[in-house]
Design a protein around this motif. Structure first.
Motif, short mmCIF file in Angstrom:
data_model
loop_
_atom_site.label_atom_id
_atom_site.label_comp_id
_atom_site.label_asym_id
_atom_site.label_seq_id
_atom_site.Cartn_x
_atom_site.Cartn_y
_atom_site.Cartn_z
N ALA A 1 7.44 -4.64 -8.78
CA ALA A 1 7.95 -2.95 -8.75
C ALA A 1 6.83 -2.08 -8.66
O ALA A 1 7.00 -1.14 -8.08
CB ALA A 1 8.74 -2.75 -9.91
N LYS A 2 5.80 -2.39 -9.40
CA LYS A 2 4.47 -1.52 -9.66
C LYS A 2 4.12 -0.85 -8.53
O LYS A 2 3.47 0.07 -8.07
CB LYS A 2 3.45 -2.10 -10.33
N GLN B 1 5.58 -0.07 -5.46
CA GLN B 1 6.54 0.79 -4.65
C GLN B 1 5.88 2.10 -4.83
O GLN B 1 5.58 2.58 -5.97
CB GLN B 1 7.84 0.68 -5.27
N ASN C 1 6.10 6.14 -2.58
CA ASN C 1 6.87 7.05 -1.69
C ASN C 1 6.79 6.60 -0.30
O ASN C 1 7.45 7.17 0.65
CB ASN C 1 6.86 8.53 -1.87
N PRO D 1 11.76 -0.04 1.71
CA PRO D 1 12.51 -1.44 1.24
C PRO D 1 12.73 -2.43 2.39
O PRO D 1 12.47 -3.65 2.05
CB PRO D 1 13.60 -0.92 0.36
#
Lengths: 481, 481, 481
Positions: free
Chosen positions: A39-40, A42, A44, A48
């Motif tokens: 998750a880290k 991700q 802007n 996805p």
């Protein structure tokens, strides 16, 4: 006596729990997510839907189905060993993948002291698992689950080292895994079975046959493998037209070997009938033979021809070579892996080398240097700059010539065969240690030593004990009629 | 008498045709396409390949396979009830999905007075269907098709209301459906079977056993579920790295529980042999236990540990808890859903709560507020503006703390268990009404009451009638030999 | 005598090897890669992930599974002909696809003197293959593998010509293949079986029945087809919302016909029990009936209604029409393809015509002219320019009115039925030539003439020969008990 010595009550849990403690410790210390699963990472900028999981997962799930369902059904062909075939495949595959994630991870997917995990590792682990399952085919029905687990324990690291040496130092083209999967698996398995030789089984065994239902089950396994094989051969190929070709070639090759297998099966049978074992196995030969050149511009007709040739070799192997190996060389190859993976693997490698020697930029266009990555110019070569105008991001290569690349392919073949055969033989010696619950000759190909069987289960041995029928009669159910 | 009372000739068509008239009327009045399936919404900005169908359909088709083929085979494990297991699964699933499209549509997918239909609704309906099939496992072999249809008729709305309450008002994290799918299904099913208690079945039943082939068929079902479970657990997860992790965790969890199940099966068997029922069921425990935290950054080793723990709980449940439930609490849980979905569901929820309590922005990065959407700042909070710089389009949340979110999770668990158990008990009472063709005790686990059986079908009861063999003999085919 | 005449030892290899030589020659001369599979077309503008393979392969693999596994299991319903059902399906499908690649390639995918191959051709070839397999259903168990291969040899070209005429000259809407797949296959098959009429089989045949296991196997085939049918019906539909709708409609139609089939099966059985043959076949009717209008805006309720209507027609056909066809018209339709593909196909076509007649730009928006491509304005029409503002790249059409399009649909129906029936009859006459190893009446529905059977195989004929039991007894295994 026999019964006691095959009890898994203590041995299996001890092995599994020790393994699990070690795995938990190693996962805890070393395994983390890769960038695509963390998750880290991700931001802007992240779309996805561009996550690698969407490129890899469809291929993963097809291969996953092949390994657990396809192989499982394929190995369930013995009449009295259906549970064994399917269930031990399940056990073997599960343990092999867990173990391969760690071992391959160490060699291929580690940096900063961590193994980085994504679906791509799972695909690689499934390939390692396919290797183990193919090797296992050589000793099917003659080993205890404990022996198989020990085999996994040893084969996976030997495979991972071989893979690492071949990919990192020899740097070969082997999209479909002809060398690393099929040849490795075959010669490792032959090594093991050579050491586990059981002379009495050469005389034939009362339980070494199929039933109407087990034959159908096995054929379903064949079809599952057949249907998803294009995904197997193309999963790790470069995206785009390369993967497209890999799918086409695999399909065509399988299709050609299937048609040929029907013809040969009828031709080589003295009554002119079809033999189920041929349909169940030889039809798959084409999937292996196209492997080494599966992503290259070999043309559709070459894929077709490879399918036909592979099928002929495989069929003749089953008919004439396997009996010789068993009687003369003490190599009892239960599922005939030498025919379906060894001979066809060698043909595939030969074809791959021919494809490499005849490949030219004219046919491939500039993407030639992507497929044959090691032939791309070295960093600093002005040709590389030029090529990068056409193919942005092209990686620098080694500037190998076709001949040089071919030599490395040959080196990879021999070193793979050598390492795998040696590994198999050593593994075989370990498996002969008395503690691993190996079934006696009488209880080979029999579910009873390792399973609580349902009331309608009925093997010849069981009948003998309760009814004094003779063991030779392999069709006890028909007796009373 | 018994024969007559189970005839479906009038009852089944009456039920089905009335249901179909109602469904047609409701579909006609209320069901239309969603924006992604409606031609009218296509503009010159539309890229057809960005249609939601391409994001959802691959997951849908995997789940679809699990429901119709996987569950079907899994439920076909009885020797004389193979048709019943597979065919009633087919019927139940079909009706449940049709009905769920309407009921869930009313609660979740309706606006402008219409239910808007796309593949995403089908995925949701398949989950509702999974709920019904799990509950059905508790009464397998002891109910008529009509009873099952009535159960679908009632369970789907109770489920949809519970789902709506939990998602809309309690707002929980439950990506893999541990609470809403597994706990709901389990306690609803236990409620039903509690009311349908048949004392005589506690003594054992001549037909309550498997055959060699039905065991293999059931194992195929297990493998189908096992292989596609990652798609099941990740279908409704956020796209991108979240879905990637969900796939990894499910795979690891299943794999850990499988290895453990083999060890425990041998350990708890007095002969040190493997029991097929363990391999068929307990191997799947890990898929449930990772459910509630499947998309979180729990680390791979936690998924592994959850698989092991879930497997142990599930296995001990089968071995020690189920017999107690049946004898002491009148809860006859045919497929052991309390072990595979109840105990594991509770473990999963506990793990989910721990994951929520320990989650931090440090580990997740800013996407923390996407996964834990209810912890995002409320609309107007300056923090929200800040976060939107990093994650464009982040939705405003409720500003919940970890503790608050955990409390809501606990509330969801208890309200789900309460509503489902209550719903199950009431449904059970309805199913006891005389009109629903419930089979007599003698004809439980028997295909004969509801199917035209082929000539080789041969249940103990049938033999008794024609041959005066005793019912106790559960292996009639072996008799003559 | 009988044994000799069915030996495949010479005939099958001769046929196959000649076919393979011809195929290799033709592939060599004419088959190359299409742009999406050819490395040469890769440029610095190419995004590998936009390759057509990623749009087509997921649908291909689903259909591939249906053809080889789904059909294979479905056709394995005979008790003594399980090998035949599954294995000859494998042979037929393999040869049909190889042959269809060439023949369809010639008509549809050739330019510059070459057939251009990509996964899209494989999908088309799988459809041609589905046609052959459906036709084969009419003569299942009464033909030798050689006869089937000859049938493939003839049916594929007749199909390809019909397809080419209908698509190129009549230009119809038939997304799900109701006309070209189902009607063609049905009437071709009926033509063949009409000529291969065997009067003695109308009296019933000792081996023309199922077993408990073959029924379950066949039901698995049904479920495989059922699950993947949405991919079958939508594979060649326009991408985007059109394909989305095709998936939804197929799912709804199948679901409606399944529920209805259960009701009718119980209603029409004198004991009020379910009949497996109904569950195995009639449940699938809805997949066919939604076919012709599967991509149109017919509304979900219409898909539901089509499923119900198709199921009723199909069920009544099995119950009342098939026996009449066999006795009065000499049409012995083994699998009832006239019910599952003929009657339902006609209903589907009628529904398609209604959908065409009632379609309006109001409902579809501007994409109306994409779905009904032949109704788009002709090149030069100012309306076309206007539309291109909304739908960039809209192709010019023929400016047909709804009525005109409907007339062409009708023309397509009649010409397809005419060509296929004629082709089938001529093929039938060829198949009667003595050389093709047709089994005698006694050996119909029997694996023994064409397979080495395992020891537990046991057909009535075999028993008769060895034990003097009577042929009428169709449950020999129970005898001794």
């Amino acid at each position: 006596m026999t019964k006691q010595s095959t009890s898994l009550r203590v041995r299996l849990p001890v092995f599994v729990f020790i393994a699990e403690v070690i795995i938990v410790a190693l996962y805890s210390a070393f395994v983390t997510y890769d960038e695509e699963a963390d998750a880290k990472f991700q931001t802007n900028q992240t779309n996805p839907m561009h996550n690698a999981v969407y490129r890899d997962y469809p291929f993963f799930i097809d291969i996953h189905f092949m390994i657990f369902v396809g192989f499982g059904c394929l190995l369930a062909f013995f009449r009295f060993y259906g549970f064994g075939g399917m269930v031990f495949n399940f056990l073997t595959a599960t343990f092999a993948i867990q173990w391969a994630i760690l071992v391959q991870g160490y060699f291929q997917f580690s940096h900063d002291g961590k193994i980085h995990l994504g679906v791509i590792n799972l695909i690689n682990a499934e390939f390692a698992c396919a290797v183990v399952l193919i090797s296992y085919g050589a000793v099917l029905g003659r080993t205890s689950p404990l022996q198989i687990l020990v085999m996994v324990l040893l084969e996976v690291p030997v495979f991972a080292v071989t893979e690492w040496v071949v990919l990192k130092y020899l740097k070969i083209n082997d999209a479909g895994g002809s060398i690393l999967i099929h040849l490795f698996a075959c010669y490792f398995g032959l090594g093991v079975t050579f050491v586990l030789y059981r002379p009495s089984l050469n005389e034939g065994h009362a339980k070494e046959n199929t039933s109407y239902h087990s034959d159908i089950l096995c054929l379903m396994g064949t079809l599952f493998l057949w249907v998803f094989w294009p995904s197997f051969n193309s999963a790790l190929v470069l995206k785009g037209d390369d993967q497209h070709r890999a799918i086409l070639h695999t399909f065509i090759g399988l299709s050609a070997s299937t048609l040929t297998a029907f013809a040969l099966s009828a031709m080589l049978n003295k009554n002119g009938k079809l033999t189920m074992a041929d349909i169940q196995n030889v039809t798959l030969a084409g999937g292996v033979t196209v492997g080494a050149s599966v992503d290259m511009m070999i043309s559709p007709v070459a894929a077709y021809a490879l399918g036909v040739i592979g099928c002929i070799a495989c069929m003749l192997g089953y008919k004439y070579l396997s009996p010789i190996l068993a009687r003369r060389l003490r190599i009892q190859d239960q599922c005939g892996i030498h025919n379906l993976h060894g001979l066809t693997g060698l043909i595939s490698c030969t074809a791959g080398i021919c494809a490499i020697l005849t490949a030219s930029e004219e046919v491939y266009g500039p993407s030639f240097y992507e497929i044959f990555a090691h032939r791309a110019p070295v960093e600093g070569d002005p040709k590389l700059q030029e090529l990068r105008m056409v193919i942005p991001g092209l990686k620098a290569g080694l500037g190998r010539t076709a001949q040089k690349q071919a030599l490395f392919q040959v080196a990879a073949i021999f070193s793979t065969i050598g390492l795998s055969a040696l590994g198999g033989i050593l593994t075989g010696f370990l498996l002969r240690l008395p503690y691993f619950a190996s079934p006696s000759d009488d209880f080979c190909f029999d579910d009873e030593p390792f399973f609580e069987v349902p009331p309608d289960y009925d093997s010849p041995v069981r009948l003998k004990h309760s009814n004094t029928n003779s063991v030779e009669d392999s069709t006890p159910k028909m007796n009373g009629v």
